[in-house]
Enzyme design. Structure first.
Site, PDB file in Angstrom:
ATOM      1  N   CYS A   1      -3.902  -0.407  20.764  1.00 16.43           N
ATOM      2  CA  CYS A   1      -3.314  -1.798  20.236  1.00 16.43           C
ATOM      3  C   CYS A   1      -4.138  -2.994  20.623  1.00 16.43           C
ATOM      4  O   CYS A   1      -4.722  -3.104  21.936  1.00 16.43           O
ATOM      5  CB  CYS A   1      -1.863  -1.880  20.518  1.00 16.43           C
TER       6      CYS A   1
ATOM      7  N   CYS B   1       2.244  -6.514  24.372  1.00 15.97           N
ATOM      8  CA  CYS B   1       3.687  -6.848  24.463  1.00 15.97           C
ATOM      9  C   CYS B   1       4.128  -6.208  25.928  1.00 15.97           C
ATOM     10  O   CYS B   1       3.819  -5.076  26.233  1.00 15.97           O
ATOM     11  CB  CYS B   1       4.418  -6.225  23.527  1.00 15.97           C
TER      12      CYS B   1
ATOM     13  N   CYS C   1       5.972  -3.056  25.456  1.00 17.68           N
ATOM     14  CA  CYS C   1       5.627  -1.997  24.769  1.00 17.68           C
ATOM     15  C   CYS C   1       6.068  -0.724  25.098  1.00 17.68           C
ATOM     16  O   CYS C   1       6.052  -0.205  26.224  1.00 17.68           O
ATOM     17  CB  CYS C   1       4.210  -1.888  24.863  1.00 17.68           C
TER      18      CYS C   1
HETATM   19  S1  SF4 Z   1       4.924  -3.258  21.087  1.00 17.87           S
HETATM   20 FE1  SF4 Z   1       3.072  -2.314  21.917  1.00 17.87          FE
HETATM   21  S2  SF4 Z   1       1.826  -1.052  19.880  1.00 17.87           S
HETATM   22 FE2  SF4 Z   1       3.510  -2.779  19.405  1.00 17.87          FE
HETATM   23  S3  SF4 Z   1       2.194  -4.539  19.335  1.00 17.87           S
HETATM   24 FE3  SF4 Z   1       3.066  -4.604  21.247  1.00 17.87          FE
HETATM   25  S4  SF4 Z   1       1.583  -3.721  22.673  1.00 17.87           S
HETATM   26 FE4  SF4 Z   1       0.984  -2.967  20.429  1.00 17.87          FE
END
Ligand code: SF4
Length: 332
Positions: A74, A78, A81
């Site tokens: 990604c 986040c 995540c």
């Molecule tokens: S939650 Fe994880 S997979 Fe989804 S956008 Fe954020 S970093 Fe990327």
């Protein structure tokens, strides 16, 4: 006691006796029925572990709706995540198609592609080809994607939009400063501007538009009603931030999400504040743990019941039924 009271009292006693007799007969009748059924079935004979295993496989649930997280890579970071970049593996296209065909043959009707960020690998071409295959070749009634939206270009819609039913974009806040705090962003780009752009493309290319939000420490006090009503998604899925051991909690995890966690009460307060939004669908931690059939990048089902993701064998090696019987999927 006057005459009318005496009559009423006698009627009451008579009713009570009838009711007692009724219960007694019902109880006797039920017992006799149970004895008869047991006698008819006979005494159960011991079943060998092998037979039990076979039975478990036969009874395995039909994978009607599958979330295929084909990549863990990604471009966002986040902090909470729950599907982190623990590997960079992506199946070759033909193998992924073979797995999808196996799932279709086992009863799959809905496929959702997710990640990681599904538009990252091969600039969205891998995803586009799978979407096209699922709609055109497998004729699945529902083909959807969950994305952070940052990598989607209009030319993707032009090429593959016809094969896509639903696009869900993750957005946790309509304040870009909050998105920066959460990590739901890349550099200085505005996640919110991007969301608006994609909402318009979805209308233009006739793809149903959805929004997913993870409620956490940083956005729990926000009021999003106006923004959601303006964007008018067909569904707004609201998740309570969840800890998954090995993903965003515990020693081997790539994230430490503890500081994002909110209580059930805080989550409920957020839901109450947004109760006027008709398309809101809440997802509690409990529902998230048990009700999703998750397939990872190796096409292994992940069992989330114990607060971590335990993988089954790959459907490409053992078939769908054997793999799914170990997934802990709760159909309800
Ligand atoms: S939650 Fe994880 S997979 Fe989804 S956008 Fe954020 S970093 Fe990327």
């Amino acid at each position: 006691m006057n005459v009318s009271s005496l009559v009423a009292f006698s009627v009451l006693r008579l009713q009570l006796s009838i009711s007692t007799l009724h219960c007694l007969f019902a109880s006797i009748f039920s017992k006799v029925c149970n004895w008869t059924i047991r006698a008819y079935r006979g005494t159960p004979s011991p079943v060998s572990p092998q037979k039990l295993d076979q039975k478990r496989i036969q009874n395995a649930m039909t994978p009607t709706s599958v979330n295929y997280h084909f990549t863990r890579q990604c471009n966002y970071k986040c902090g909470f995540c729950f599907h982190t970049a623990k590997t960079s593996f992506v199946l070759p296209l033909e193998e992924a198609k073979r797995g999808l065909k196996l799932l279709k043959d086992s009863g799959m009707e809905k496929i959702n592609f997710s990640g990681g960020e599904p538009f990252l690998h091969d600039k969205g071409e891998f995803l586009g080809k799978l979407v096209q295959y699922c709609k055109q070749d497998l004729q699945l009634p529902s083909v959807s994607i969950v994305s952070n939206g940052s990598m989607i270009k209009e030319k993707w819609f032009k090429k593959y939009g016809d094969y896509l039913d639903i696009l869900a974009i993750s957005c946790d806040s309509f304040d870009d400063a909050t998105n920066q705090l959460i990590g739901r962003t890349q550099g200085k780009k505005s996640h919110v501007d991007n969301l608006n752009k994609i909402c318009n493309w979805c209308q233009q290319y006739r793809v149903a538009f959805k929004i997913n939000s993870v409620i956490n420490t940083f956005n729990v006090d926000e009021d999003m009603v106006e923004h959601i009503v303006t964007l008018n998604p067909v569904r707004w899925k609201v998740f309570q931030c969840l800890l998954i051991d090995g993903e965003n909690a515990g020693e081997e995890a790539l994230r430490e999400a503890e500081r994002f966690i909110i209580s059930d009460k805080q989550f409920q307060e957020f839901l109450d504040r947004h109760s006027s939004v008709p398309c809101l669908v809440p997802e509690s931690n409990e529902k998230m743990r048990n009700s999703y059939l998750i397939l990872d990048e190796f096409m292994r089902f992940l069992d989330c019941r114990d607060g971590r993701k335990d993988p089954s064998k790959s459907i490409l090696d053992v078939g769908v039924k054997e793999a799914i019987s170990f997934s802990g999927f709760d159909e309800t």
